[in-house]
Write a protein that holds these residues in place. Structure first.
Motif, PDB file in Angstrom:
ATOM      1  N   GLY A  51      -0.178  -4.991  11.455  1.00 48.11           N
ATOM      2  CA  GLY A  51       0.763  -3.786  11.162  1.00 48.11           C
ATOM      3  C   GLY A  51       0.488  -2.759   9.840  1.00 48.11           C
ATOM      4  N   GLU A  52       0.386  -3.692   8.806  1.00 46.78           N
ATOM      5  CA  GLU A  52       0.250  -2.940   7.547  1.00 46.78           C
ATOM      6  C   GLU A  52      -1.133  -2.235   7.406  1.00 46.78           C
ATOM      7  N   PHE A  60      -3.856   7.396   5.854  1.00 42.78           N
ATOM      8  CA  PHE A  60      -4.930   7.619   5.648  1.00 42.78           C
ATOM      9  C   PHE A  60      -5.489   8.861   6.463  1.00 42.78           C
ATOM     10  N   GLY A  61      -4.969   8.693   7.690  1.00 46.97           N
ATOM     11  CA  GLY A  61      -5.194   9.818   8.819  1.00 46.97           C
ATOM     12  C   GLY A  61      -4.294  10.989   8.476  1.00 46.97           C
ATOM     13  N   GLN A  62      -3.383  10.877   8.136  1.00 51.04           N
ATOM     14  CA  GLN A  62      -2.414  12.180   7.805  1.00 51.04           C
ATOM     15  C   GLN A  62      -2.951  12.695   6.425  1.00 51.04           C
ATOM     16  N   VAL A  76       3.882  13.084  -1.985  1.00 53.28           N
ATOM     17  CA  VAL A  76       4.636  12.340  -1.293  1.00 53.28           C
ATOM     18  C   VAL A  76       3.940  11.268  -0.130  1.00 53.28           C
ATOM     19  N   LEU A  77       2.799  11.779   0.297  1.00 47.46           N
ATOM     20  CA  LEU A  77       2.026  10.986   1.257  1.00 47.46           C
ATOM     21  C   LEU A  77       1.260  10.089   0.188  1.00 47.46           C
ATOM     22  N   ASP A  82      -0.053   4.541  -1.004  1.00 48.29           N
ATOM     23  CA  ASP A  82      -0.173   3.563  -1.893  1.00 48.29           C
ATOM     24  C   ASP A  82       0.790   2.196  -1.677  1.00 48.29           C
ATOM     25  N   GLN A  83       2.041   2.471  -1.153  1.00 49.99           N
ATOM     26  CA  GLN A  83       2.830   1.469  -1.112  1.00 49.99           C
ATOM     27  C   GLN A  83       2.303   0.540   0.355  1.00 49.99           C
TER      28      GLN A  83
END
Ligand SMILES: [Fe+2]
Ligand SMILES: [Fe+2]
Lengths: 233, 250
Positions: A51-52, A60-62, A76-77, A82-83
């Motif tokens: 899931g992570e 990554f895609g966004q 923001v992204l 990073d989290q």
């Protein structure tokens, strides 16, 4: 002696956490996990790792699509991404330490998640945020369900004192082994962070994506299907 | 390929799930307290003489001065495994425990090897060395493992061995390489063991060379896989840019 060897040899006598030491010295020990308890932990680590990994690739895609178009979204992204990378690394470590088989469909999760991230972001930033809301809703709920089981189904493990005698009513601090306590802490911390992502996405106009309701519902279904599959294969 | 990998998806009880840190008794390879394992462990000393024969178990029950009726503890198991097959599996598990003891010994030579693949090679050779005292009897035992009826459990035990070896050697793969490495070690192990059966060289020198060559040939496979994946990600970004440009043009 190599690092691998040091790790192997030190795993024989794991240090217990401070709380247990306070009451019983470092002599508290724990009985076996049942087959079912082990099988559940095995599934938890495999599905959360997958899931992570997926979350990581969705961001990554966004990011690939949105970062240059909307400079104000970049930090923001980046912060959320990073989290997710931290979440993913944490489960990667658990997967190797606890000797859990990773999902065999790992390459598929990567491609699929990257695809979801890219395609929603191509529709627009609102659709991307709506996708985040959908994904984080499912993941948050999933983590809660895992926590419920970890809290309810692991109560019967015997705790022994330094003489190997079972402690009839162990204190809260030593009731659960550090291994189980730290896993629960980890999952609840990650759950909170996923819910933060959900809030962030709503603040960034996810709800303007109302026409994409069908899309977000479809993404939720895909996530649930992926969870079901990754737990098993 | 897929067929090979399928063996690694656990269906039955034999495959390890989850390695615990604070509940160490969950990780035992054989449960030393059970009556079955007491009898079977004691049976092993008769194998050099009688081979993987149910006679070893009968002998062991006599040694331990248990009543004859105790046989039923072993013969009435739910999955209907024959005594010979149980003896074989037990022998394999005990050898796997021995390998564990070996790497947990700080004085063992294993700890001075820095390279992951050399460690794999060392561990395979170490494990094969445990075959030496019963090498004459081994081919009958192995034939037990490969009968269709026993095959799935045999493969599970083989998987557990290669999983141990790859883990002890320091594997930290999180993706498909996890499967590639274990499948590779399993196939090298099986090939080397078959080679060993007919090896007449002194101290099985040829077998050791065989293992080294095979492992060397396998080295780097995990790396190849990851490179392919990185290449994939790189191209995916290119693809996105292409799609984007088409999209803009409408
Ligand atoms: Fe996450
Ligand atoms: Fe998230």
């Amino acid at each position: 002696m190599s690092i691998v060897s040091k790790r192997l040899l030190s795993s024989a006598a794991p240090p217990l956490e401070a709380a247990a030491k306070k009451f019983y010295g470092d002599k508290v020990s724990y009985g076996s996990l049942s087959k079912a308890q082990k099988a559940f932990l095995d599934r938890v680590i495999r599905v959360d790792q997958a899931g992570e990994l997926g979350a990581n690739y969705i961001y990554f895609g966004q990011y690939t699509v949105l970062a240059t178009k909307y400079p104000h979204l970049k930090p923001v992204l980046q912060h959320m991404w990073d989290q997710e990378i931290h979440h993913h690394d944490t489960f990667n470590k658990l997967q190797t330490q606890r000797r859990v088989r990773p999902s065999i469909l790992t390459p598929l999760w990567k491609v699929g998640a990257f695809g979801i991230g890219v395609s929603t972001a191509l529709i627009g930033k609102e659709a991307a945020m709506a996708c985040t809301v959908a994904v984080e809703t499912v993941i948050g709920g999933h983590y809660n369900q895992q926590l419920r089981i970890l809290m309810n189904q692991y109560q019967d493990i015997p705790v022994y004192d330094e003489h190997g005698k079972e402690i009839a009513e162990p204190d809260m601090e030593i009731k659960d082994s550090p291994e189980l306590t730290s896993l629960k802490d980890l999952i609840s911390q990650f759950r909170d962070e996923e819910l933060e992502h959900l809030d962030t996405a709503i603040e960034h106009d996810a709800e303007k994506a109302v026409p994409y309701m069908l899309l977000t519902e479809a993404i939720k279904l895909v996530c649930k299907g992926a969870i079901w599959t990754a737990e098993r294969v | 390929m897929f067929k090979q990998v399928r063996a690694y998806i656990p269906k039955a009880r034999g495959v390890r799930f989850y390695h615990s840190i604070d509940h160490p008794s969950s990780n035992l390879i054989v449960n030393p307290d059970s009556i079955e394992s007491t009898i079977l462990t004691n049976s092993l000393k008769h194998i050099p003489k009688y081979g993987f024969n149910s006679y070893c178990v009968t002998k062991s029950i006599q040694d331990l001065k248990y009543p004859d009726s105790i046989h039923s503890v072993l013969t009435s198991n739910a999955d209907g495994k024959s005594l010979e097959f149980q003896l074989m599996l037990h022998w394999l598990r005990i050898q796997r425990s021995k390998l564990h003891e070996h790497i947990m010994d700080p004085a063992s030579e294993f700890h001075s090897i820095e390279n992951e693949y050399e460690r794999v090679s060392y561990l395979i050779k170490q494990r094969l060395q445990y075959n030496e005292p019963i090498i004459k009897k081994l081919s009958y035992g192995l034939s037990q493992l490969s009968t269709p009826y026993n095959l799935s459990q045999s493969l599970e035990e083989l998987h557990n061995l290669s999983d141990d070896i790859v883990y002890y050697a320091g594997d930290e793969s999180n993706d498909f390489a996890w499967y590639t490495k274990r499948a590779g070690v399993s196939s090298i192990y099986v090939a080397s063991e078959l080679y060993m059966l007919s090896d007449t060289s002194e101290n099985f020198k040829n077998t050791k060379e065989f293992v080294d060559n095979r492992v060397r040939g396998f080295d780097g496979l995990g790396g190849v896989y990851n490179n392919i994946e990185q290449w994939g990600a790189f191209n995916a970004i290119g693809l996105v840019n292409l799609v984007k440009s088409q999209w803009m043009r409408g």
